[in-house]
Design an enzyme around this catalytic site. Structure first.
Site, PDB file in Angstrom:
ATOM      1  N   TRP A 131       1.007  -1.114   0.192  1.00 17.21           N
ATOM      2  CA  TRP A 131      -0.455   0.075   0.105  1.00 17.21           C
ATOM      3  C   TRP A 131       0.812   1.551  -0.206  1.00 17.21           C
ATOM      4  CZ3 TRP A 131      -1.652   2.476   5.105  1.00 17.21           C
ATOM      5  CH2 TRP A 131      -3.319   3.855   4.631  1.00 17.21           C
ATOM      6  N   ASP A 211      -0.478  -5.621   9.233  1.00 16.59           N
ATOM      7  CA  ASP A 211      -1.309  -4.298   9.178  1.00 16.59           C
ATOM      8  C   ASP A 211      -2.370  -5.803   8.626  1.00 16.59           C
ATOM      9  OD1 ASP A 211      -3.150  -2.273   7.642  1.00 16.59           O
ATOM     10  OD2 ASP A 211      -1.065  -1.539   6.462  1.00 16.59           O
ATOM     11  N   LYS A 246     -13.333  -0.593   6.863  1.00 13.73           N
ATOM     12  CA  LYS A 246     -13.851  -1.674   5.585  1.00 13.73           C
ATOM     13  C   LYS A 246     -14.945  -2.326   6.303  1.00 13.73           C
ATOM     14  CE  LYS A 246     -10.489  -0.067   2.766  1.00 13.73           C
ATOM     15  NZ  LYS A 246      -9.818   0.559   3.607  1.00 13.73           N
TER      16      LYS A 246
HETATM   17  N1  PMP Z   1      -3.820  -0.300   4.944  1.00 16.96           N
HETATM   18  C1  PMP Z   1      -4.422  -1.215   3.970  1.00 16.96           C
HETATM   19  C2  PMP Z   1      -3.437  -2.563   3.100  1.00 16.96           C
HETATM   20  C3  PMP Z   1      -5.126  -0.622   3.982  1.00 16.96           C
HETATM   21  O1  PMP Z   1      -5.813  -0.489   2.057  1.00 16.96           O
HETATM   22  C4  PMP Z   1      -5.569   0.718   3.949  1.00 16.96           C
HETATM   23  C5  PMP Z   1      -6.813   1.388   3.675  1.00 16.96           C
HETATM   24  N2  PMP Z   1      -6.847   1.335   1.975  1.00 16.96           N
HETATM   25  C6  PMP Z   1      -5.556   1.039   5.269  1.00 16.96           C
HETATM   26  C7  PMP Z   1      -4.273   0.497   5.754  1.00 16.96           C
HETATM   27  C8  PMP Z   1      -5.660   1.971   6.032  1.00 16.96           C
HETATM   28  O2  PMP Z   1      -6.671   1.998   6.335  1.00 16.96           O
HETATM   29  P1  PMP Z   1      -8.118   3.373   6.959  1.00 16.96           P
HETATM   30  O3  PMP Z   1      -8.931   3.620   6.049  1.00 16.96           O
HETATM   31  O4  PMP Z   1      -8.729   2.906   8.197  1.00 16.96           O
HETATM   32  O5  PMP Z   1      -7.005   4.627   7.365  1.00 16.96           O
END
Ligand code: PMP
Length: 396
Positions: A131, A211, A246
């Site tokens: 990410w 994560d 999510k």
């Molecule tokens: N880690 C990963 C791998 C993600 O895909 C995301 C969201 N796209 C996050 C962390 C962060 O999520 P949040 O919207 O809760 O900040």
């Protein structure tokens, strides 16, 4: 003062959203954005969330600060969700601490600042690709970022490459792992692979930072936690960043949690006291509403059952669409080439489409995705799959 400041290009995904909005093609398809979409293309509020919010509105008596660690009632339900409902040895030993944070992103930033302040000099290792915000968050905290391979040239999980690289990570460094639904590739580790990573992590005395942004989006709430629980139960120290964005669909409420697992309760309390400082320096207290929603739902057997059903529906929809996508490509003889899409998990897929093919899909067919070939599977629908398959065949 500001004369020398240069404008940087905006986020590639935001640019994609703008271009998609402007496109007049009636058959256009958005596979770019990072949120779940239902069959109608909406990102609705879950029913359990609506009901919890109604209760919160009715019963709320104060909006006072909730403290740097957030609401203890939220921690009470998130810890067993992540580490196991029954008989979690980690929870029984009281060696896990939960700190509510502004989303998974906020939890990652807490982790990064904690590492920077308390474990200076440690490098951090992320999968290539990962990410993109991992790069930004850890670099902003002043931590040296390194990569280990994750995908091979044939667009498959490169586990042997990953393992070989992890065996070379300097002892004591931090390794970032995706618990499930790897973003951006969709390639997850199986149980045997988790075990092999655990052994190397233990041998080299690495600190895993897991994560966990998509619990319940891959195989199930419990199944998706396999790697997290394996690490937490078998290692003295693990950092976990959990997100409720999510799985509760509460993206804008910024709800997540930093879980610090230590060797024993004493060390956990020491670590916890330092995490409070990091939280205070960043934003003092986390936003309360999202954590209150999650807490309201998971403290109620009735709401929790509704939520689990809705989550299952989302997961099943994604996994069905994955299989149907590959089936739709069969008439074109492309099902074997894109079979990986059915095997991957979560919202995202490294489809294997090349940047030039992605460009043609956008320009000629109004199909939008990131140039790496990463597609948001929730953007597929039974209406657009025949069109998508035809377009992919045309650019192959
Ligand atoms: N880690 C990963 C791998 C993600 O895909 C995301 C969201 N796209 C996050 C962390 C962060 O999520 P949040 O919207 O809760 O900040």
């Amino acid at each position: 003062m500001f004369e020398h400041i240069e404008r940087v290009p905006g986020d590639a995904i935001l640019g994609l959203i703008e271009a998609f909005k402007k496109d007049t093609n009636p058959q256009k398809v958005d596979l770019g954005v990072g949120v779940y979409k239902d069959a109608q293309g909406n990102t609705p509020v879950m029913r359990a969330v609506k009901e919890a919010e109604a209760l919160l509105l009715k019963n709320e008596t104060t909006k006072t600060y909730i403290g740097s660690h957030g609401d203890p009632r939220y921690a009470e339900v998130v810890l067993p969700m992540v580490l196991g409902q029954q008989g979690s040895a980690v929870l029984e030993a009281k060696r896990a601490s939960a700190t509510q944070a502004p989303g998974g992103t906020g939890a990652l930033r807490l982790a990064a600042d904690f590492i920077s302040a308390q474990l200076p000099g440690k490098g951090i290792w992320v999968s290539d690709p990962t990410w993109p915000n991992h790069h930004g968050i850890f670099t902003a905290a002043g931590i040296k970022l390194n990569k280990y391979p994750y995908v091979d040239a044939e667009n498959r999980l490169d586990f042997s490459g990953m393992l070989a690289a992890v065996q070379q990570i300097p002892a004591g460094d931090v390794i970032v792992l995706h618990a499930c639904c790897h973003n951006p590739t969709g390639f997850d580790l199986d149980r045997d692979q988790w075990q092999q990573i655990l052994e190397v992590v233990r041998e080299r005395n690495l600190l895993p930072l897991i994560d966990f942004a998509y619990q319940g989006f891959g195989e199930g709430l419990e199944e998706d936690a396999y790697g997290v629980r394996l690490m937490a139960e078998n290692l003295d120290e693990v950092i976990i960043t959990s997100s409720c964005s999510k799985n509760f669909g509460i993206y804008c409420e910024r709800t997540g949690c930093l879980i610090m697992v230590a060797k024993n309760q004493e060390q956990m309390e020491n670590v916890r006291s330092q995490v409070a400082i990091v939280a205070r320096e960043n934003y003092s207290n986390p936003p309360a509403h999202g954590g209150a929603i999650v807490s309201e739902i998971l403290h109620s057997a009735e709401l929790a059952a509704i939520w689990r059903e809705e989550l299952t529906e989302m997961r099943d929809r994604i996994n069905t669409l994955r299989r149907d996508f590959v089936a739709a490509l069969k008439p074109y003889g492309l099902d074997a080439k894109y079979a990986c899409v059915a095997e991957q998990r979560g919202m995202f897929s490294y489809t294997g489409l090349e940047p030039q093919q992605v460009d043609r899909l956008r320009d000629e067919f109004g199909i939008y995705m990131v140039r790496s070939g990463r597609a948001n599977v929730a953007g597929f629908s039974h209406e657009n799959l025949p069109y998508l398959a035809k377009a992919i065949a045309a650019v192959n």
